[in-house]
Each structure stands twice: as structure tokens, then as C-alpha cells.
Scaffold this active site. Structure first.
Site, PDB file in Angstrom:
ATOM      1  N   ARG A  21     -11.643  -9.549   5.669  1.00  0.00           N
ATOM      2  CA  ARG A  21     -10.517  -9.645   6.618  1.00  0.00           C
ATOM      3  C   ARG A  21     -11.086  -9.606   8.039  1.00  0.00           C
ATOM      4  NH1 ARG A  21      -6.330  -8.880   3.048  1.00  0.00           N
ATOM      5  NH2 ARG A  21      -7.006  -7.686   1.235  1.00  0.00           N
ATOM      6  N   CYS A  45      -3.044  -9.205   0.915  1.00  0.00           N
ATOM      7  CA  CYS A  45      -2.904 -10.407   1.756  1.00  0.00           C
ATOM      8  C   CYS A  45      -1.439 -10.797   1.907  1.00  0.00           C
ATOM      9  CB  CYS A  45      -3.686 -11.570   1.153  1.00  0.00           C
ATOM     10  SG  CYS A  45      -5.440 -11.235   0.991  1.00  0.00           S
TER      11      CYS A  45
END
Ligand code: BEZ
Length: 236
Positions: A135, A52
């Protein structure tokens, strides 16, 4: 089907579901605050995690490139606001990665500790994780319509050049009423939509036009220069 929870997820072509949320840039009303702009709403699994972090640094570094196509960015995870603020501060003050440093994330990052937004957008996938969003990427047009949805699992960082390509391809398709073939990049030939019936399409196939190529009656392309595309879609 017994005992199986039915989870509704927004689909391509539908209006983006509405929500109000607290973000690192203040409260937002989505998608109404973004009307008139393209927007990428994306989720990440968790703050203070490596994939991330690499994604946020890349996305923040490319924010001005997306802005050239009138496209704003909005992130989300099921972490709280103070975690978001601390993580983004750490990124700016401490992380140097692939020639990116001093990276300031200026786009809003939604806190979603109740998972309300993540559930609404189908970002929670229990087979992957019960506690983290996957995601997800939603590309939404200026009228608030969902135009593309892409999902990645927790372990796989996104390709942000591809996301920019998606935005450019959608805007090109809208502006020139064409479609884009596999691996299309601006400047490559584009697809002329198939005419209604086989007879009409065959006739059109036989019509000579500069830059037009037909591979069969249902598959014709034409040239469309990068300059022409950019003069139409890029923000002046
Ligand atoms: C990461 O961003 O590195 C990550 C987050 C959640 C699970 C696995 C990896």
C-alpha cells in the site's frame, strides 16, 4: 551485494516518473495529464480483498473533499482491467460498509499486469509479497514533484484523514512559507522556519510579535488561523 538486484525508487523532491497506462477511466499519461493539480497515486495489493475494499470505499467517499484542495486520486494494482471493472461494480452494487453504500469509484484505477509501473515506483516489496504491490502513497504537486511518500504493509488499511491532512499541510507550508509541527491540524500554531544563524535567530526570538511563541532560539511558532489558510488554499 552479489546477485542482489538494485531497485531504484523515486524519492521526495524528485520529478514523478512518467508512464502511460490503461485505467478504468481510459488511458492516462502520468504525470502530464495531471499537471496543475495535486495528485495522490496509490497502490493496493489486490482487487476483491477486504482491506482494499474498505480503502476504496473510504477514498471514493472522500474524493470531493480532496477535490476541494485541487487534489485528484489515481489507484493502481497489478490486476487486469476486467478484474478492476468487476470489483468496482461489486462495490457499487453490493457492499454496504460503515454507512457507505452505492459507492461509485470515479477516479482512474490503473491495470498493471506487467508490474511495470509498480516496479518503477518501488511499490513491489518482495519481503512482503512477490505478486502484490504494497500500500504505497505518492503525493505529487502541480509541477509533478513528489512531495510525500508513505508505505503500509498488506495487512494495514490506510488512514485517509491523515492523507487529507498531508495534502492540506503541504499546501499550507507552500502558501505561507512555514512548517507544521507534530499532529498539526489547520488552526494550530505553525513553525516559523529557523533563521540562518544562531545570532539572527536569537535576535528574532527577542522580537515581540502578536501570536509568536519561542521555546528556544531554534523553535518559534506563530498563530495561523484556519480561515486564513482555507481562504488561500481551498478551491473557490
Ligand atoms: C486485503 O486487502 O484485505 C489484503 C490484500 C492482500 C493481502 C492481505 C490482505
Amino acid at each position: 551485494m552479489e546477485n542482489q538486484e538494485v531497485i531504484s525508487m523515486p524519492r521526495i523532491g524528485e520529478t514523478a516518473p512518467e508512464f502511460k497506462a490503461v485505467t478504468t477511466q481510459g488511458t492516462i499519461n502520468f504525470p502530464s495529464d495531471f499537471k496543475g493539480s495535486w495528485v495522490i497515486l496509490f497502490s493496493h495489493p489486490a482487487d476483491f480483498t477486504p482491506v482494499c475494499t474498505s480503502e476504496f470505499m473510504t477514498f471514493a467517499s472522500m474524493e470531493s473533499q480532496f477535490a476541494e484542495y485541487n487534489c485528484k486520486l489515481v489507484g493502481l494494482s497489478v490486476d487486469g482491467l476486467y478484474s478492476h471493472i468487476a470489483w468496482l461494480r461489486t462495490i457499487k452494487e453490493k457492499i454496504e460498509y460503515k454507512e457507505m453504500k452505492d459507492v461509485e469509484v470515479k477516479f482512474p484505477l490503473i491495470e498493471d499486469i506487467t508490474m511495470e509501473v509498480a516496479q518503477k515506483y518501488g511499490m513491489m516489496m518482495p519481503g512482503e509479497s512477490n505478486t502484490k504491490a504494497v500500500r504505497a502513497v505518492f503525493v505529487i504537486d502541480p509541477k509533478g514533484i513528489i512531495r510525500t511518500i508513505i508505505y503500509y504493509p498488506l495487512s494495514l488499511g490506510r488512514n485517509f484523514d491523515e492523507l487529507l491532512r498531508v495534502v492540506i499541510a503541504l499546501q499550507t507550508a507552500d502558501a505561507f512559507s512555514i512548517a507544521t509541527p507534530a499532529d498539526w491540524r489547520p488552526g494550530d500554531d505553525v513553525i516559523i522556519p529557523t533563521a540562518g544563524s544562531c545570532g539572527v535567530a536569537k535576535e528574532r526570538m527577542e522580537t515581540k510579535e502578536e501570536g509568536k511563541k519561542c521555546y528556544d532560539w531554534f523553535f518559534c511558532t506563530k498563530e495561523l488561523s484556519k480561515e486564513k489558510i482555507m481562504s488561500e488554499i481551498k478551491k473557490k
